[in-house]
Every structure is written in C-alpha cells, then in structure tokens.
Scaffold this motif. Sequence first.
Motif, PDB file in Angstrom:
ATOM      1  N   ILE A 249       1.009  -1.189   0.079  1.00 38.72           N
ATOM      2  CA  ILE A 249       0.269  -0.116   0.002  1.00 38.72           C
ATOM      3  C   ILE A 249       0.972   1.300   0.007  1.00 38.72           C
ATOM      4  CG2 ILE A 249      -1.815   1.326   1.282  1.00 38.72           C
ATOM      5  CD1 ILE A 249      -2.827  -1.304   2.525  1.00 38.72           C
ATOM      6  N   VAL A 250       1.934   1.229   0.907  1.00 37.50           N
ATOM      7  CA  VAL A 250       2.815   2.218   0.879  1.00 37.50           C
ATOM      8  C   VAL A 250       4.343   1.935   0.372  1.00 37.50           C
ATOM      9  CG1 VAL A 250       4.130   3.588   2.486  1.00 37.50           C
ATOM     10  CG2 VAL A 250       1.969   3.113   3.156  1.00 37.50           C
ATOM     11  N   ARG A 251       4.349   2.463  -0.943  1.00 37.68           N
ATOM     12  CA  ARG A 251       5.343   2.214  -1.476  1.00 37.68           C
ATOM     13  C   ARG A 251       6.349   3.453  -2.155  1.00 37.68           C
ATOM     14  NH1 ARG A 251       1.529   1.470  -6.155  1.00 37.68           N
ATOM     15  NH2 ARG A 251       0.620   0.202  -4.436  1.00 37.68           N
ATOM     16  N   PRO A 252       7.542   3.476  -2.378  1.00 30.32           N
ATOM     17  CA  PRO A 252       8.379   4.617  -2.682  1.00 30.32           C
ATOM     18  C   PRO A 252       8.132   5.107  -3.993  1.00 30.32           C
ATOM     19  CG  PRO A 252       9.861   2.812  -1.769  1.00 30.32           C
ATOM     20  CD  PRO A 252       8.350   2.332  -2.138  1.00 30.32           C
TER      21      PRO A 252
ATOM     22  N   GLY B 146      10.501  11.322   2.084  1.00 36.86           N
ATOM     23  CA  GLY B 146       9.855  11.637   3.262  1.00 36.86           C
ATOM     24  C   GLY B 146       8.100  11.507   2.133  1.00 36.86           C
ATOM     25  N   GLN B 147       8.081  11.156   1.050  1.00 40.37           N
ATOM     26  CA  GLN B 147       7.027  11.528   0.339  1.00 40.37           C
ATOM     27  C   GLN B 147       6.858   9.625  -0.362  1.00 40.37           C
ATOM     28  OE1 GLN B 147       8.067  14.690  -2.547  1.00 40.37           O
ATOM     29  NE2 GLN B 147       7.430  13.229  -4.201  1.00 40.37           N
ATOM     30  N   TYR B 148       5.527   9.538  -0.632  1.00 40.35           N
ATOM     31  CA  TYR B 148       5.575   8.154  -1.122  1.00 40.35           C
ATOM     32  C   TYR B 148       4.152   8.076  -2.141  1.00 40.35           C
ATOM     33  CZ  TYR B 148       2.794   8.093   3.116  1.00 40.35           C
ATOM     34  OH  TYR B 148       2.174   8.317   4.211  1.00 40.35           O
ATOM     35  N   MET B 149       3.993   6.778  -2.650  1.00 40.46           N
ATOM     36  CA  MET B 149       2.838   6.587  -3.128  1.00 40.46           C
ATOM     37  C   MET B 149       1.746   5.743  -2.163  1.00 40.46           C
ATOM     38  SD  MET B 149       2.348   8.143  -6.092  1.00 40.46           S
ATOM     39  CE  MET B 149       0.830   7.272  -6.707  1.00 40.46           C
ATOM     40  N   PHE B 150       0.459   6.174  -2.145  1.00 44.83           N
ATOM     41  CA  PHE B 150      -0.417   5.476  -1.151  1.00 44.83           C
ATOM     42  C   PHE B 150      -1.591   4.804  -1.858  1.00 44.83           C
ATOM     43  CE2 PHE B 150      -4.127   5.347   1.984  1.00 44.83           C
ATOM     44  CZ  PHE B 150      -3.257   4.609   2.962  1.00 44.83           C
ATOM     45  N   GLY B 151      -1.306   3.596  -2.367  1.00 53.16           N
ATOM     46  CA  GLY B 151      -1.969   3.076  -3.224  1.00 53.16           C
ATOM     47  C   GLY B 151      -1.476   3.536  -4.720  1.00 53.16           C
TER      48      GLY B 151
END
Length: 866
Positions: A539-542, A558-563
């Motif tokens: 779900i949380v990925r770089p 510090g930022q990521y894709m959520f889905g």
Amino acid sequence: MHATTESRAGTDAAARPEAMVERGDVRFTVLTPRLVRLEWSAEGAFRDGRTQVVVQRALEVPPFTLSEDGRFIEIDTGQLRVRYEKGTGRFGAANLAILVRRDGNPVTWNPGDAQKENLGGTYRTLDRYDGDTWQDGSKLPLEDGLIARDGWHLVDDTDGFGIDAQDWVTERPAGERQDLYFFGYGTDYRAALADFAAIAGPQPIPPRFVFGYWWSRYWNYSDEELRTLGARFEKERIPLDVLVLDMDWHTTPGLSLRPGHEHEDVFGEASGWTGYTFNRSLFPDPEAFMRWAHGQNLRITLNLHPASGVMPHEERYEAMAKALSWDTSTQAPIPFEGASQPYMRALFDTVLRPLEAQGVDFWWLDWQQWPESKSHPGLSNTWWLNHVFFTEMERDADRRGLIYHRWGGLGNHRYPIGFSGDSVISWTSLAYQPHFTSMASNVLYGYWSHDIGGHTFDKKIPRPERHLDPELYARWMQLGVFSPVLRTHSAKEASLHKEPWHFGPPYGDAIFAAIRLRYQLAPYIYAAARAAFDTGVSIVRPMYYHWPEHDEAYAYPGQYMFGDDILVAPVTVPAGADGTAPFPVWLPPGLWYSRDGAESFEGGKVLARSYTLGEIPIFVRPGSVVPLYPEGLHDLSTPPDCLILQVFPGEEGCTSLYDDDGTSQGYRRGEFATTRITSWRAEQVQRVHLDAMRGDYRDRPATRSYVVELLDAGIPESVEVNGEPLPYSAEPKPRTWLFDAAWLCIRVDLGPVSVDEPQDVVARFAPEHAPPPGLLHRMRRAGDAVKYLKQVWGDISALPDDVNLAGQAARVLAYAVEEGDDAGRAERFAAEVRRFEARYAALPDSVGATPIDDAFKLGFAQMLGR
C-alpha cells in the motif's frame, strides 16, 4: 501441528521439471524471465522442500533457450543470460556470469560482486531510535532490500531452515552446498517484487477491522476505565476498531528479584513481563469485559512476553504441565522454547486457546525473547514465533491470520502485522517514519504499525519538561491516516495523553479530521491491500517504483505513493510564526490534482509550498476514482451500504472496487467481488460508468447506494443516470443531484441500486461556467486568514464587509446556487465567483486599511499565501 495455507499445495515446493537444468553437482531453475535459482551441492543433492523464505517454486515455466558444449552451459530467458563452466564446482567469479539486459545499460554479475546501490529493506524495531539514530549515536542497521539501482539482487537461501508438512522447522541440509536466487530486473522494481512474492508467498490481506483506528496505551487500565474510555469515544463520535491491552492485563507475582536485576529471571531473560493470567484486581471478570468489548464491535489484543515460560502461579500451569508430563512437585517454571513442537502445542491448547475462548481476538507478541532458538541455533525467535502464531490462527475456523510483532527477516511478510517499537517522541522520528515505512515494501513488509505520536521522550529531557507537542501529535496522526495501520501508543507516563479530546483547537480539530479521513478512505485502502496480495506491491511504496529513471524519486524519501493513485507527503516539520509549515514536494511528470480536486499542478518539478495545520500535501492522478465511506462510521466490522465515488478531473481514469467478507480466508480461494468504474471527461461532458459487480462471497449485498462526486466540475446544465434526467435538490436525496459549494463538486445520489446492473452517470456543462483553477484553495485560505484575524485581534467589528464575505465564500456561493430558478443557477454561480475573486484580490489592501497591528496584517497575508 497441521498444514495451513502456506502448504496447501503440499510440502514439496519443487519447480516443474521442465524449468530445471541439472548437470551433475549443479542445478539451474528458471522461475521467471528475471529470476533464476542457482544450486551447487558437493553431493549432488538438491532441496525441493519449503524453506523459511521460499515456499513455492512450481511456477509457470517461461520460455528460455538452453545451449551447451563440452565446456559451457548457457541459459537465456531474454532478460537474463546465465553462463557456467561445467565441472568447475562451487559458483564463483571465475566460472559463473549472468548478463542482465536492461535498456541501454546491460549489467554482468559474477558471484562475489558487491551491490553498490541497494535501496534498503527494514529492521526489526525502532526501539529508542530518534529517527534512525539510537541513544548512543549509532545508526539503524537496516537490512538490504530486494531491489537496487544496480539492477540485480541475490538472495542466499543456503542456510535457511526448512518447513515440513506440519509447518514445523527442520534442520538445514548437511554438506557443502549453495542455494542462490538471482533477480535481474534493471529498473522494473515492481516486477522483482512480484517475482519474489511468487516464490516466497503473497502478502496476506489482514482482516478489514485492522484498517480502522487502534487505541493503545501502556497503562494499567482497569475494566471500568476501559468502559469509560469506550463511552467517551462513543460520545465524541470517534470510530474505533481495536482495543490493545498492554502487559498490565496479567499478574506477575512471586518474583524474587535482586536489586539492580529487576528485569532478569532464572533464565537470564527479561522478567516481570511474562504472564497469562488476568489480573483480577483490574479485571474481576475478564470474560464479561470482553463480551462488553465485542458488543461495542471492538477487537481485543493482549500483550505477550513469552520468554520466561509458564510460571507456577499461572491459572493454567497445572494443565500445561500435564500436557507436557512436567513434574509440578518442585513448582518450577516450565521453560520456554518456541521451536519445541510439544511446548508450543501445549501452550496453545492449554493456555492461549482458553483465553481466546473468553474473547481474545489476536496476540501482540512483544519484545523479550532471546534472539535465537536454543534448540535450533541460528533460527530467529522473532521469525519463528511470527510463523507459529500466524499459522496457528489460520487453522482456526478459516480465520485470517493476524499477529502484531516485530520484523524477523525475509519471509516474514507472510505474517502481518509489524510492531515497530518504542520510538522517541520528536520531529526527527516523525520525519523518518514515512521513509522507513515505504522502504519496508522493498522486502514486501507492507504492514508496519508505528506508535503514532511516538512512544517515549528522550531520556535527556527532564521529566517536568516532558509534554507532548500538540502540533507534533496532530501531524503524526496525519501520517497515521496514510500508514498501513493507524495505532496510537505511548509509554507509561502520566503526561502522555493521546485521547483526541485532550487537545483543543486547532490541534484537536486536525486530529479528529485525521481519524474521520482514515475511515472515509477505508474502501480505497482495502482495495490496495488486495492489490498488494495480487502484485507484491505494498500500500505504501516509494516513488521510484513508478518513476525509477528520475533521480528525484530517490531524493525525496519523505513522500510516497499510497496505493496507485494518491501521492502523500506528510508534513514532518513544525510551523513557523505564520502558522504554516514549508514543505517541498517533488511531483512526478504529468498533471496532478490536489486532494479536493480544485487545484492542478504540472509535475516534473518540485512544488515549494507552505501548509496550514489542517492541510496535508496530498496529490491525486488525473481521472482517478477514489472510493470513500460516508462520514459517521462507528467501526469497520460491517461495511456501510453506501459508497462515495470521488471522481477527479482528467480525460479518463478507472478503479476497481474490492469486496470480500472481511474476516475469512475465502479471498485466497476466489471468494471476492470487484466492480470496475471508469470515467471520461471532455470540455462539455463528464461520464462515469459503473460495471456490474463480478464475483461472489459470503454476505455479498444485492444492492448498494452510490454517491458520485464530480470534483472541480462547476454547475452542469443537466445530469442524467442511465439516460434518465435527474432533478436538482438543495438537500441530499436519492435520484437527485446537488452542488456542494464547500467542495465545489457535483454530488449525484444514485440511491440504492442493484449491484448486478451497470450504472451510467453523465453531466453536461457549458464551458463558460467552469470554476477558475485554484478557486477552492483560495476560498479555504481566505476562510483560514479571516479566522486568524478573529482569534488575534479584538476589534473584529472593524473588519470591512468584503473581508467577512470572503471568509465565508462557500456559504455565499451555496446561497447563489440554491436560490432562484434552475435556468439561472449557472449564471448566478459564475457571478458570485467573480465577486469573490475581486474580494480575494483586494483582501491585503482591505485589511491594510484597518487599524490592525502590522504584525497581524503580516500574519494575515502569510495565511493567504501572499
């Protein structure tokens, strides 16, 4: 112990014969075009059974070519070329080379090559780490991940323990041998993770309630206190799904401890922590307490520290001793050994199962046991207990496995969820956790649960000065919304109150909003959990999973894709004097929309912006359809019969709703359903199409209510569903549409419809009535700025009328839309928008002409973003 879902295909995890190339003392197995197994055995004996890491090899065999002569053997998959000199024994740089083909930059690997740019994996705990720095100044010793910018990775399974038909550990094979898995993927990181999931097993989908709010505090709660706490959650209308009881739930009497050795027992391990008997002074009737909790739809987890064994004071000591033929005459403790099958069978049957029968839903396996098994040196106790507890739970009436424990190493992704431990309360810890969480997906460990708000203060801070910064906690809760699990926890300190109602405005407002948003996003999160099971992508990925060729994707951890559709950059720095926090965000190439859909941003660059406490940097792909639950949920035990579909601007987009029963392992057997939703948008029309639901599962609904929200859409000339025109309504009603001025969106209420029938929503527009870009952002900033003035300046009666009107622009627009005839609605809206824009542009001058202090004028301008 009996076989579980890990081994339902049998204990033999052998690859298909046509995938294997065996030549004397070596064997090569082509598992995927990017993954090859390399085995050497001095005795020519190869392992086909399951191991700790690898549980399946019988994959569909990919095309490959095999060529050999008297000296070399060569295997080519198109992605990889393996070349080995026959008869030369153990793999080394002189006899084995693998070519990884990747666009414009092929790589050749030889055994012994050092990886230079591994992207990191995870670590068993964040206990006492301030960010990634421990109290002695040392750095977190992160394990390697499965992916690297080198384009390849090697998993060495030579020393892995085996797993037998009863899901029990077996010794490592004897003899000189190598068992290597070579992944060659270039920059296709997601393919590498999918390949690993194919042989190591998928990430299970946790029960649906896991994605709700967990309340946890290290505190000696009593039955009455927890009921009072639950009543307060009810009164404040805060949803809650899990109640965590830390170690004080049980008794630990009869310990004879030497001064200075309060945390040691007869085994030389931490003591005073192990226990299996409810403390009756706190819980006079444990079963009644848990009946109450379940009546509130709360799940219960209890903290366990198993290393001290089963003590003679325990209520189930005699039963445990009898099961093991243990001599009770000396009243000696029954020593713990997690790799002893009789011990663990007796522990489950005589101690833990009775507690589960009383109402315990799952177990929190906390810190304490020694690092390795005493009967199987080299076997991690953490890894093994994760395996044993999870698989034991999956035997019970088709329940989904669930534990709550630390990371034990590769293969532990099969046993969610993780407990990251007692991190230090600081902005540094908050800033590190997004990176730590997303990086763990590089080993498929997609379900870390952090102590939201941090666990304990830095010991250098004097006790009288230990107070939780409300801004820090609010920002941490916002991170929790976009984390795999939202769980608050803290050390046993009276000053550490994290109850949402403990914080006044604006912090309490932000905390409440975070919890509400989490529950609204639950269907999106649950669908992402299914995708993680199917693809290996957490779900949380770089960012670099999606944009591997861009250096910025690696430079902003510090930022990521959520889905798949939402980019999140949780604010992890405190606000300045103006009440906003500057937080740069790298937006990948392409167009991105704000969370409300009212602002668009061209990507391929860094967006430098400041955010108020109520703002979270959230960006959504164009055309995305984000499913939401309506506000007002009590818990996630039963999904509501209404779904909100937020449709973002963009030429086209799609999503797939995911449904299953939320508790059983049926999802593994195909017992689930999906509903595909597509959207198209042109200058004068927007269409949203819902396919009929496909699939079946227990308790599948026959009907569902849908509300389709068209964001940043302006006032339509008409709205129709399945060709039928819908009337406008100023209030929410089935089979009508309304305009929500607070979100600048059209809300189309389909009412209850059959899930087996498609639905088609079409809105038609006049282009001249479209809202100007960024209107909603300006409206909200104006509202925040006017609110700021009213808080800091006493003589608010001196504010000009246009300032007051600009501060409540949404309400003014709503009146313009709702009043009058239908024919003039779009024109009234456009006229009122023009008036607001004029007021907004004049706000600094309007306020500047008043006798307000210059400092307040500056703060006002900063709140506006000027």
